[in-house]
Design a protein around this motif. Structure first.
Motif, PDB file in Angstrom:
ATOM      1  N   ARG A  52       0.709  10.060  -6.628  1.00  0.00           N
ATOM      2  CA  ARG A  52      -0.152   9.386  -5.665  1.00  0.00           C
ATOM      3  C   ARG A  52      -0.062  10.066  -4.311  1.00  0.00           C
ATOM      4  NH1 ARG A  52       1.598   4.632  -8.433  1.00  0.00           N
ATOM      5  NH2 ARG A  52       3.389   4.463  -7.069  1.00  0.00           N
ATOM      6  N   ARG A  60      -1.931  13.273  -4.220  1.00  0.00           N
ATOM      7  CA  ARG A  60      -3.390  13.134  -4.132  1.00  0.00           C
ATOM      8  C   ARG A  60      -3.826  12.803  -2.713  1.00  0.00           C
ATOM      9  NH1 ARG A  60      -4.237   9.283  -8.654  1.00  0.00           N
ATOM     10  NH2 ARG A  60      -2.432  10.274  -9.550  1.00  0.00           N
ATOM     11  N   ILE A  61      -3.105  11.857  -2.100  1.00  0.00           N
ATOM     12  CA  ILE A  61      -3.466  11.484  -0.725  1.00  0.00           C
ATOM     13  C   ILE A  61      -3.277  12.665   0.205  1.00  0.00           C
ATOM     14  CG2 ILE A  61      -2.704  10.137   1.257  1.00  0.00           C
ATOM     15  CD1 ILE A  61      -2.170   7.882  -0.444  1.00  0.00           C
ATOM     16  N   ASN A 116     -20.605   1.005   5.753  1.00  0.00           N
ATOM     17  CA  ASN A 116     -19.487   1.070   4.802  1.00  0.00           C
ATOM     18  C   ASN A 116     -19.836   1.672   3.450  1.00  0.00           C
ATOM     19  OD1 ASN A 116     -17.443  -0.318   6.486  1.00  0.00           O
ATOM     20  ND2 ASN A 116     -18.924  -1.984   6.397  1.00  0.00           N
ATOM     21  N   PRO A 167     -10.600   0.568   0.294  1.00  0.00           N
ATOM     22  CA  PRO A 167      -9.568  -0.269   0.932  1.00  0.00           C
ATOM     23  C   PRO A 167      -8.519   0.600   1.633  1.00  0.00           C
ATOM     24  CG  PRO A 167      -9.876  -0.846  -1.398  1.00  0.00           C
ATOM     25  CD  PRO A 167     -10.609   0.426  -1.176  1.00  0.00           C
ATOM     26  N   VAL A 168      -7.743  -0.005   2.533  1.00  0.00           N
ATOM     27  CA  VAL A 168      -6.791   0.793   3.328  1.00  0.00           C
ATOM     28  C   VAL A 168      -5.664   1.383   2.489  1.00  0.00           C
ATOM     29  CG1 VAL A 168      -7.282  -0.484   5.447  1.00  0.00           C
ATOM     30  CG2 VAL A 168      -5.329  -1.154   4.044  1.00  0.00           C
ATOM     31  N   TYR A 169      -5.439   0.857   1.259  1.00  0.00           N
ATOM     32  CA  TYR A 169      -4.400   1.476   0.423  1.00  0.00           C
ATOM     33  C   TYR A 169      -4.928   2.737  -0.266  1.00  0.00           C
ATOM     34  CZ  TYR A 169      -6.673  -1.138  -3.381  1.00  0.00           C
ATOM     35  OH  TYR A 169      -7.596  -1.648  -4.267  1.00  0.00           O
ATOM     36  N   GLN A 170      -6.215   3.039  -0.062  1.00  0.00           N
ATOM     37  CA  GLN A 170      -6.793   4.332  -0.463  1.00  0.00           C
ATOM     38  C   GLN A 170      -7.275   4.989   0.827  1.00  0.00           C
ATOM     39  OE1 GLN A 170      -9.692   2.902  -3.314  1.00  0.00           O
ATOM     40  NE2 GLN A 170      -8.227   3.044  -5.008  1.00  0.00           N
ATOM     41  N   PRO A 171      -6.332   5.486   1.651  1.00  0.00           N
ATOM     42  CA  PRO A 171      -6.637   5.781   3.052  1.00  0.00           C
ATOM     43  C   PRO A 171      -7.675   6.884   3.273  1.00  0.00           C
ATOM     44  CG  PRO A 171      -4.358   6.376   2.514  1.00  0.00           C
ATOM     45  CD  PRO A 171      -4.906   5.664   1.330  1.00  0.00           C
ATOM     46  N   ILE A 175      -5.000  -6.941   9.272  1.00  0.00           N
ATOM     47  CA  ILE A 175      -4.891  -7.313   7.857  1.00  0.00           C
ATOM     48  C   ILE A 175      -3.557  -8.043   7.724  1.00  0.00           C
ATOM     49  CG2 ILE A 175      -4.612  -6.415   5.505  1.00  0.00           C
ATOM     50  CD1 ILE A 175      -6.294  -4.008   6.358  1.00  0.00           C
ATOM     51  N   ALA A 203       0.983   0.890  -0.209  1.00  0.00           N
ATOM     52  CA  ALA A 203       0.719   0.288   1.090  1.00  0.00           C
ATOM     53  C   ALA A 203       0.899  -1.223   1.042  1.00  0.00           C
ATOM     54  CB  ALA A 203      -0.707   0.613   1.523  1.00  0.00           C
ATOM     55  N   LEU A 204       1.104  -1.817   2.205  1.00  0.00           N
ATOM     56  CA  LEU A 204       1.058  -3.262   2.428  1.00  0.00           C
ATOM     57  C   LEU A 204       2.192  -3.991   1.697  1.00  0.00           C
ATOM     58  CD1 LEU A 204      -2.823  -3.579   2.185  1.00  0.00           C
ATOM     59  CD2 LEU A 204      -1.430  -3.340   4.249  1.00  0.00           C
ATOM     60  N   GLN A 237       0.418  -2.284  -2.890  1.00  0.00           N
ATOM     61  CA  GLN A 237      -0.814  -1.809  -3.525  1.00  0.00           C
ATOM     62  C   GLN A 237      -0.859  -0.290  -3.371  1.00  0.00           C
ATOM     63  OE1 GLN A 237      -3.710  -4.302  -1.558  1.00  0.00           O
ATOM     64  NE2 GLN A 237      -5.023  -4.341  -3.356  1.00  0.00           N
ATOM     65  N   CYS A 238      -1.101   0.418  -4.467  1.00  0.00           N
ATOM     66  CA  CYS A 238      -1.033   1.873  -4.424  1.00  0.00           C
ATOM     67  C   CYS A 238      -2.428   2.484  -4.557  1.00  0.00           C
ATOM     68  CB  CYS A 238      -0.112   2.382  -5.529  1.00  0.00           C
ATOM     69  SG  CYS A 238       1.515   1.576  -5.459  1.00  0.00           S
ATOM     70  N   SER A 239      -2.544   3.742  -4.115  1.00  0.00           N
ATOM     71  CA  SER A 239      -3.874   4.351  -4.019  1.00  0.00           C
ATOM     72  C   SER A 239      -4.508   4.573  -5.385  1.00  0.00           C
ATOM     73  CB  SER A 239      -3.796   5.663  -3.249  1.00  0.00           C
ATOM     74  OG  SER A 239      -2.955   6.553  -3.934  1.00  0.00           O
ATOM     75  N   SER A 287      -4.617   2.341  -7.619  1.00  0.00           N
ATOM     76  CA  SER A 287      -4.912   0.979  -8.080  1.00  0.00           C
ATOM     77  C   SER A 287      -3.844   0.411  -8.999  1.00  0.00           C
ATOM     78  CB  SER A 287      -6.290   0.904  -8.746  1.00  0.00           C
ATOM     79  OG  SER A 287      -7.286   0.991  -7.764  1.00  0.00           O
ATOM     80  N   PRO A 297     -12.703  -1.458  -6.673  1.00  0.00           N
ATOM     81  CA  PRO A 297     -11.307  -1.709  -6.280  1.00  0.00           C
ATOM     82  C   PRO A 297     -11.081  -3.138  -5.801  1.00  0.00           C
ATOM     83  CG  PRO A 297     -12.449  -0.468  -4.569  1.00  0.00           C
ATOM     84  CD  PRO A 297     -13.407  -0.592  -5.725  1.00  0.00           C
ATOM     85  N   ALA A 298      -9.842  -3.589  -5.935  1.00  0.00           N
ATOM     86  CA  ALA A 298      -9.452  -4.879  -5.355  1.00  0.00           C
ATOM     87  C   ALA A 298      -9.412  -4.723  -3.845  1.00  0.00           C
ATOM     88  CB  ALA A 298      -8.071  -5.267  -5.853  1.00  0.00           C
ATOM     89  N   ASN A 299      -9.751  -5.783  -3.135  1.00  0.00           N
ATOM     90  CA  ASN A 299      -9.599  -5.666  -1.685  1.00  0.00           C
ATOM     91  C   ASN A 299      -8.127  -5.856  -1.316  1.00  0.00           C
ATOM     92  OD1 ASN A 299      -9.022  -8.387  -1.308  1.00  0.00           O
ATOM     93  ND2 ASN A 299     -11.118  -8.922  -0.756  1.00  0.00           N
ATOM     94  N   GLU A 300      -7.831  -5.583  -0.041  1.00  0.00           N
ATOM     95  CA  GLU A 300      -6.454  -5.658   0.445  1.00  0.00           C
ATOM     96  C   GLU A 300      -6.251  -6.941   1.230  1.00  0.00           C
ATOM     97  OE1 GLU A 300      -9.128  -4.433   1.889  1.00  0.00           O
ATOM     98  OE2 GLU A 300      -8.544  -2.567   2.887  1.00  0.00           O
ATOM     99  N   LYS A 301      -7.067  -7.956   0.883  1.00  0.00           N
ATOM    100  CA  LYS A 301      -7.007  -9.237   1.583  1.00  0.00           C
ATOM    101  C   LYS A 301      -6.857 -10.386   0.592  1.00  0.00           C
ATOM    102  CE  LYS A 301      -9.872  -6.732   4.665  1.00  0.00           C
ATOM    103  NZ  LYS A 301     -11.123  -5.990   4.611  1.00  0.00           N
ATOM    104  N   ARG A 335     -14.543  -5.629  -5.197  1.00  0.00           N
ATOM    105  CA  ARG A 335     -15.800  -5.410  -4.470  1.00  0.00           C
ATOM    106  C   ARG A 335     -16.968  -6.131  -5.134  1.00  0.00           C
ATOM    107  NH1 ARG A 335     -15.746  -0.153  -1.281  1.00  0.00           N
ATOM    108  NH2 ARG A 335     -13.948  -1.384  -0.712  1.00  0.00           N
ATOM    109  N   HIS A 340     -19.414  -4.969   1.654  1.00  0.00           N
ATOM    110  CA  HIS A 340     -18.174  -5.738   1.451  1.00  0.00           C
ATOM    111  C   HIS A 340     -17.505  -6.197   2.742  1.00  0.00           C
ATOM    112  CE1 HIS A 340     -17.309  -1.449   1.612  1.00  0.00           C
ATOM    113  NE2 HIS A 340     -16.121  -1.754   2.086  1.00  0.00           N
TER     114      HIS A 340
END
Lengths: 172, 386
Positions: free
Chosen positions: A3, A6-7, A133, A138-142, B139, B183-184, B196-198, B200, B228-232, B246, B305
């Motif tokens: 991961r 990739r990022i 948008n 999402p922010v976890y896919q920066p 967030i 993240a998060l 939550q990882c990039s 998914s 993707p799932a949202n981060e909220k 989404r 979204h």
């Protein structure tokens, strides 16, 4: 580590295309050249550098949120803040890493990869707020997320001023 | 007698008459100033509203409001790009993670976790943390308390990813652990959370009694790249988080085991509502006593979204069925629900200076509290008193 790889790859690739070592050495080289050549008054006057305009074959108003390059932007348009869609206002620093989007140019109907570099080091410009948008992640896919403060990679720090939309090239 | 003398006499007479009438009232006493103190615990209808001050972000703040009276109780100032608060379970204390520069917009960056009590809204302590905490539009899961309020867990992004741990009771930084690709912070037990990882997937993390983090099992990919799932997400039980994708698909993740698992799947939509979508900055809320999920809904395509909701749709989570539609008085980008037995529904619209207060059961608007600034992002109601 996959991961992270990739990022890192996505971020590094977009960074390398803009503020690379080459551009640093390019600037350094330019400075050195200037230092060895006596400056004439005329060349000092010519040192003024205006905001980079859109390319001649483009259509649309870069001070308007509807401009095609802004399909995944979030923030204040540098075009309204002393810069342009591809240049930072005076005294602000472009973020070397950022998020990228893919936008369709209505003139040639081709998709282009757009890099949304933030300009940093002064407080928010506050003009021409724009949030679109398309394909935002999402922010976890920066690498594709426009909610993140991307000033984090600058020397200036995280204080965000405005957003640009730089063409990196056609999306293949 | 000239005209000026006549005027002066008339004015004198006018001044004397009311003075005579008021002669019986007591003279004003001299006053002593003092600072207001609040109750020592958030009341059920007290609510925090974050103003990230998007156009002047060095001046981030959060407002504490009483939704029953409409009263503005007080506020805190959080520095650059105010993030959410971390409120303790008893509603007596809270913390926030802030960034400051030594010269305002420039100079040395200091990140600090600052601790407050509700009674005084004054600082009770602070811990300087690594100057790399994640900064975005607010967030809720960027920083969380462990379930026993012992540790503060702060997500960092430089873009290297890590989590800093603060020992709240001891008032000191314990350390920082790299969390590559993830993240998060989503707590599932006093000493466990997942990230939550990039790709998914979700990464389980455990916390030792000393506050050291260890990365445990990682799930397989739980969500598709194009939905993707949202981060909220919202937390529906101590170990379960309800994510929404989404395309408005619900996935309930159970984090009680060694590897987080998807426990239930259903959709917010059906064939009659296919053009609707969830959206916003804080698009859903959960009321545990009734088992109801509240979602901000609008008509729009996939890239909407973050668009505001025009209606709130209410679901029975156990049944996976919609039970109510509430038409909002105005569009909203965030919603929250008070956690008590007479729940209020709160909404704000980014760019509008009002907290709207509705009866969460019948959807009628009770009041609007205005003048709150132009960048209202997340809403944080009082926690349920233990």
């Amino acid at each position: 580590m996959n991961r992270l790889d990739r990022i890192t790859e996505a971020l590094a690739r977009s960074a390398a295309r803009r503020l690379s070592r080459r551009s640093f050495f390019g600037r350094l080289g330019a400075a050195m050249t200037v230092a060895t050549v006596p400056l004439l008054p005329v060349s000092r006057a010519a040192a003024e550098r205006g905001p980079q305009p859109p390319q001649p074959q483009e259509k649309g108003d870069p001070a308007n949120c509807d401009y095609w390059r802004y399909c995944a932007i979030d923030g204040f348009l540098c075009s309204c803040c002393g810069g342009s869609m591809s240049s930072c206002p005076p005294g602000t620093e472009p973020s070397p890493i950022t998020w990228v989007g893919t936008c369709r140019n209505p003139v040639d109907n081709k998709d282009y990869v757009i890099s949304y570099n933030d300009c940093c080091g002064k407080s928010a410009c506050g003009r021409c707020e724009c949030n679109r948008n398309e394909r935002d992640t999402p922010v976890y896919q920066p690498a594709g997320s426009n909610d993140i403060n991307w000033c984090l990679g600058t020397q200036s720090g995280v204080v965000y001023n405005c957003s640009t939309a730089v063409v990196l090239g056609a999306a293949s | 007698m000239n005209i000026w003398r006549i005027a002066a006499s008339a004015a004198l007479a006018a001044a004397i008459v009311p003075a005579a009438a008021l002669a019986q009232t007591e003279e004003l006493k001299s006053e002593e100033m003092y600072q207001v103190e609040l109750a020592d615990q958030m009341r059920p209808h007290w609510v925090w509203v974050n103003d990230v001050s998007f156009t002047r972000p060095l001046d981030g703040r959060a407002y504490l409001l009483d939704a029953d009276s409409g009263q503005f109780l007080g506020m805190v100032s959080g520095g650059y790009a105010q993030g959410p608060l971390q409120i303790t379970r008893d509603g007596k204390r809270f913390s926030m993670v802030s960034t400051y520069y030594s010269r305002g917009t420039r100079g040395e960056r200091t990140d600090v976790a600052t601790f407050y009590d509700i009674k005084t809204l004054d600082q009770t302590g602070e811990v300087v943390i690594p100057p790399k905490h994640f900064i975005s539009l607010p967030i809720l899961s960027t920083a969380r308390l462990s379930d026993d309020d012992r540790f503060l867990l702060v997500y960092n992004f430089t873009p290297e990813q890590s989590v800093s741990v603060v020992d709240v009771a001891a008032g000191k930084l314990i350390g920082e652990t790299a969390t590559p690709g993830c993240a998060l912070v989503y707590p599932v037990a006093p000493r466990r959370f997942f990230m939550q990882c990039s790709d998914s997937a979700l990464q389980a993390v455990s916390i030792s009694e000393a506050g050291a983090l260890s990365l445990d099992a990682t799930t397989t990919k739980l969500f598709s790249d194009d939905d993707p799932a949202n981060e909220k997400p919202v937390r529906i039980t101590p170990a379960e988080w309800l994510f929404i994708t989404r395309d408005s698909e619900v996935r309930i993740v159970d984090g009680s085991g060694a590897v987080p698992k998807v426990k239930a799947k259903w959709s917010l939509l059906d064939k009659d509502t296919a053009e609707w979508r969830i959206g916003g900055l804080q698009p859903s809320a959960y009321h545990a006593r009734s088992g109801r999920l509240y979602t901000l809904m609008h008509v729009g395509d996939r890239d909407t979204h973050k668009d505001p909701g025009t209606e709130v749709w209410v679901y029975d989570v156990a049944a996976g069925k919609r039970v109510q539609r509430i038409k909002l008085d105005g569009p909203a980008t965030a919603l929250a629900v008070s956690e008590d037995a007479e729940p209020l529904l709160y909404t704000v619209m980014f760019g509008v200076d009002e907290l709207a207060v509705y009866d969460a059961r019948d959807g009628t608007k009770r009041r609007g509290i205005t003048g709150l600034g132009n960048s209202l992002s997340v809403i944080q109601p009082a926690p349920v008193a233990p």
